[in-house]
Design a protein around this motif. Sequence first.
Motif, short mmCIF file in Angstrom:
data_model
loop_
_atom_site.label_atom_id
_atom_site.label_comp_id
_atom_site.label_asym_id
_atom_site.label_seq_id
_atom_site.Cartn_x
_atom_site.Cartn_y
_atom_site.Cartn_z
N ALA A 263 0.79 -1.02 0.06
CA ALA A 263 0.00 0.08 0.00
C ALA A 263 0.85 1.23 -0.04
O ALA A 263 0.54 2.26 -0.59
N PRO B 173 1.75 0.68 -4.64
CA PRO B 173 0.30 0.69 -4.83
C PRO B 173 -0.28 0.27 -6.05
O PRO B 173 -1.27 -0.14 -6.22
N PHE C 190 -1.90 -3.21 -6.27
CA PHE C 190 -3.23 -3.12 -5.60
C PHE C 190 -4.37 -2.61 -6.67
O PHE C 190 -5.24 -3.32 -6.77
N GLY D 92 -5.24 0.68 4.64
CA GLY D 92 -5.31 0.89 2.88
C GLY D 92 -5.08 -0.32 2.38
O GLY D 92 -4.68 -0.17 1.25
N ILE D 93 -5.66 -1.46 2.81
CA ILE D 93 -5.78 -2.70 1.92
C ILE D 93 -6.86 -2.97 1.59
O ILE D 93 -7.97 -3.21 2.46
#
Length: 330
Positions: A139, A143, A146, A196-197
């Motif tokens: 994160a 990022p 993700f 923030g996952i």
Amino acid sequence: MKRYLALDMGAESGRLMAVSIDKEISTQEIHRFQTPVKIDSRNRRCWDFPKIMDEVITALTKASATGPYEGLAVDTWGLDFGLLDKDGVIIELPVSHRDHRTDGMLAKAFELVGKDRLHNESGCQLLEVNSIYQLLAIALQTPDEFEKAKHLLFMPDLVLYALTGVIGTEYTIASTSGLYDVPKDRWAQELAKDLGIPIEIFGKVENPGTIRGELKKEIQDKTGIGPIKCIATASHDTASAVFATPLVSPGSAYISSGTWSLMGVELPKPVVNEITMNQRLTNEGGYNRSIRLLRNIMGLWLIQEVRKNLKENGEDYTYAQLVELATKEV
């Protein structure tokens, strides 16, 4: 008599065993291999997953000569995982928990959500190598991974996906992540959100013993082993080891030694309080949703690394020889 295959993978080596069950249980090693490591384009220590699967294919090819088998079960070490994109392709090689990307992530998580939440909402020991801190590192550092990710698969689930094409998540391996709320038996959604996952990459959690799917036709043909059921067993290697241990009474202790050593007891319910947090105890899932209350302690990783480094420099010793040499130096 029924016969099965067991793929048991550790952070140092993997092996495929033939297991025969009759009046007694007997095992035979079919293939053993070193778990390959590779440095990726981001300079991270990773597991060379294509080479791992090459070894698995070799193992299944050897096993085909002694079949047929009722099924194939897979267990591996915990913590590490791969991310798949929307097309089911692995985005990057699975990064090893021994990589330095998690340096400072435990302190960062304390700052973001607090120490109490990290333990109380998972039941896990606060170790910087845990999946939760690897995910926090993504994160904060990469990022873009993700942005592409559709699914997260822990290592045994990733192997089963490569074998069957079926995506799934098994309970015992999910419980090692630090993001599975073991007391409430569900993903710790709020904890993930506050770090923030993306919680949507985590799948429905299945019980150990679930048949994940049948071996892909192309692998059947390549290995000659034919159709075989692939099973999500107690797929964290320690969970399988503890389940197979003949504990004589409630509260019997066990020690499981490998790259890590783990010492603990098997309980019907998790124990999560200030003592477990401060004494660095963890609640991990076992067969039939039992709980392994344990502590991760220093294992054999240092001597494994010494042996590997010596071998790379042309000196190939067995562990017994290394112990004998060390004894002479005392």
